[in-house]
Design a protein around this motif. Sequence first.
Motif, short mmCIF file in Angstrom:
data_model
loop_
_atom_site.label_atom_id
_atom_site.label_comp_id
_atom_site.label_asym_id
_atom_site.label_seq_id
_atom_site.Cartn_x
_atom_site.Cartn_y
_atom_site.Cartn_z
N ARG A 210 0.85 -1.19 0.00
CA ARG A 210 0.00 0.00 0.00
C ARG A 210 0.89 1.25 0.00
O ARG A 210 1.91 1.29 0.68
N ARG A 211 0.46 2.25 -0.77
CA ARG A 211 1.23 3.49 -0.92
C ARG A 211 0.48 4.65 -0.28
O ARG A 211 -0.70 4.86 -0.57
N VAL A 212 1.17 5.39 0.59
CA VAL A 212 0.62 6.60 1.19
C VAL A 212 1.45 7.77 0.65
O VAL A 212 2.56 8.02 1.13
N PRO A 213 0.96 8.47 -0.38
CA PRO A 213 1.76 9.54 -0.97
C PRO A 213 1.80 10.78 -0.08
O PRO A 213 0.80 11.14 0.56
N LEU A 214 2.95 11.43 -0.04
CA LEU A 214 3.13 12.67 0.69
C LEU A 214 3.48 13.76 -0.31
O LEU A 214 4.48 13.66 -1.02
N GLY A 379 11.69 8.03 -2.06
CA GLY A 379 11.68 9.36 -2.64
C GLY A 379 11.28 9.36 -4.10
O GLY A 379 11.29 8.34 -4.78
N SER A 380 10.96 10.56 -4.58
CA SER A 380 10.60 10.75 -5.97
C SER A 380 11.83 11.16 -6.77
O SER A 380 12.75 11.78 -6.24
N GLN A 381 11.85 10.79 -8.06
CA GLN A 381 12.95 11.18 -8.93
C GLN A 381 12.56 12.35 -9.83
O GLN A 381 13.31 12.72 -10.71
N ASP A 382 11.37 12.92 -9.64
CA ASP A 382 10.98 14.08 -10.44
C ASP A 382 11.19 15.35 -9.62
O ASP A 382 11.86 15.34 -8.59
N ASP A 383 10.60 16.46 -10.06
CA ASP A 383 10.83 17.72 -9.39
C ASP A 383 9.71 18.10 -8.43
O ASP A 383 9.57 19.27 -8.06
N THR A 384 8.92 17.13 -7.99
CA THR A 384 7.81 17.44 -7.10
C THR A 384 8.25 17.51 -5.64
O THR A 384 7.53 18.05 -4.81
N ALA A 385 9.39 16.94 -5.31
CA ALA A 385 9.91 16.93 -3.93
C ALA A 385 9.00 16.16 -2.98
O ALA A 385 9.07 16.33 -1.78
N GLY A 386 8.13 15.31 -3.53
CA GLY A 386 7.27 14.51 -2.68
C GLY A 386 7.95 13.22 -2.25
O GLY A 386 9.03 12.86 -2.74
N LEU A 387 7.33 12.54 -1.30
CA LEU A 387 7.82 11.25 -0.83
C LEU A 387 6.64 10.29 -0.76
O LEU A 387 5.48 10.70 -0.77
N ASP A 388 6.96 9.01 -0.70
CA ASP A 388 5.94 7.98 -0.51
C ASP A 388 6.24 7.21 0.77
O ASP A 388 7.41 6.91 1.06
N ILE A 389 5.20 6.91 1.52
CA ILE A 389 5.30 5.92 2.58
C ILE A 389 4.73 4.63 2.01
O ILE A 389 3.54 4.57 1.64
N THR A 390 5.56 3.61 1.90
CA THR A 390 5.12 2.33 1.34
C THR A 390 4.99 1.31 2.47
O THR A 390 5.94 1.08 3.22
N LEU A 391 3.81 0.72 2.57
CA LEU A 391 3.53 -0.29 3.58
C LEU A 391 3.58 -1.67 2.94
O LEU A 391 2.96 -1.90 1.90
N ILE A 392 4.33 -2.58 3.55
CA ILE A 392 4.44 -3.96 3.09
C ILE A 392 3.99 -4.89 4.21
O ILE A 392 4.49 -4.82 5.34
N ASP A 404 -5.19 -2.38 4.15
CA ASP A 404 -5.96 -1.17 3.86
C ASP A 404 -6.13 -0.33 5.13
O ASP A 404 -5.93 0.89 5.12
N ASP A 405 -6.51 -1.00 6.21
CA ASP A 405 -6.77 -0.27 7.46
C ASP A 405 -5.51 0.36 8.02
O ASP A 405 -5.54 1.51 8.51
N LEU A 406 -4.38 -0.36 7.95
CA LEU A 406 -3.14 0.20 8.49
C LEU A 406 -2.65 1.35 7.61
O LEU A 406 -2.13 2.36 8.13
N ALA A 407 -2.80 1.25 6.30
CA ALA A 407 -2.42 2.36 5.43
C ALA A 407 -3.25 3.60 5.75
O ALA A 407 -2.73 4.72 5.80
N ASP A 408 -4.56 3.42 5.98
CA ASP A 408 -5.41 4.55 6.36
C ASP A 408 -4.95 5.14 7.70
O ASP A 408 -4.94 6.37 7.88
N ALA A 409 -4.57 4.26 8.63
CA ALA A 409 -4.11 4.72 9.94
C ALA A 409 -2.80 5.50 9.83
O ALA A 409 -2.57 6.47 10.57
#
Length: 420
Positions: A210-214, A379-392, A404-409
């Motif tokens: 699950r991906r939580v984009p920042l 991290g992102s490789q584009d110019d958005t300076a965003g990050l992702d939290i990836t849950l495995i 799903d529930d933990l990603a929402d949390a």
Amino acid sequence: MTDATAVEERPLAASEAAFASFGTPIHFGQRLYGRLELDALASAVEDLLVLHPVLSARIVAADKGHVLRLDPSVPGPRLGMGGGIDAIGAPYAPDTPLFRAALTEEARDRYRLALSVHHAVSDGVSALTLLHTLWRSYSSRVTGRMPVLPPPTAGLPRPVEEHFRARFSAEELNDFLRDRAAKARDLVPACVPALAAGRGTGVRAGVHRRRVPLSAQTVDRLTRTAKAARMSLHTLLCGIALRAVHSQTPSPDGTHPMTYLSALDLRRRCRPPLSMHEMVLAATAWQAVVEVGPDCHPVGIGRRVLEQLREAVLNNTVQKAIAATPELMDEVAHAPISVLVSDMATKTPPLELPPDLRSGPIDGCAVPPGPLPSVFLTGSQDDTAGLDITLIMAADWFTARQADDLADAIGEAVHRALRE
């Protein structure tokens, strides 16, 4: 037999053998947009094998455990083209090369690249650096320049545990082990229940990802929040992860001890220090224990994690744990852990790509064995300076609904971290 075909072999160290038993890969994937020269990419993969002979080595069974064997007469890995890309992140079978790379064309000027390295001979730092080296070599080749790469290594790397074992006497390590066992004896941490265990999913049934984009704005606010609290973004993420996991435990309204696990880079602590290019398992799993209740703020939780880390470094607990790895492996394998957190966003600089090629976000993870939710900051490789939290979360232990529930949390804990 000539030196060119001489077989090199050594026993696996205790930390290496733990990952060998499960065939654990460190896996990266990325999408590429633009013009890609396949021959140049294949040659860049060849460069990696020259720089790091251990990538062509194999782990084979021996009379007492496993050995790492490098036989130049056995064919090494190559860049795969077309199918099979989804198998790059699968566990490594015994007696197979310890590196995989594959590319597939998804549409015109859009590709997907995946590579993995066996965790027994690599960690997040060296695996990310390997990816960076791959693209530096590729970019040099397509622009008509000779690749400027780190010096090649010779043969098999020395196990990192050997750097630390001689620093402490047997008495010091025995005292450390007794003290550690006493502290852990009655510890029952709060964990996400393994609801999928025993449901016939089969061994290594895959993972829930699950991906939580920042957004860039959220990353900026989190960074300023961490700085104001005198902690790193990684430490704040630890507080966020523990806060989220607590909400998914059987007693979310109570206060319970929780265990946090994170990979601690050992390179600067070795003598002499190791570079980021060293292809070796040079990280140790460091553990903190914190009390978490429903009213605990992620910043406060992260601060307690940081305090324990500082104490562990100052009193040599970290170094002793590495030196005593053989004695600790059984404990580590069976101790329940609430969550693992790993920062894979700040270990290497942005990829060096030619002007006509662009990379999407790098998706990276290492799936630990057992019922252990794992959180990765990528991290992102584009110019958005965003990050992702990836849950495995391993499908052998957890359901898709739990993921799903933990990603929402986690998303809610991010917002809570930004509230006073």
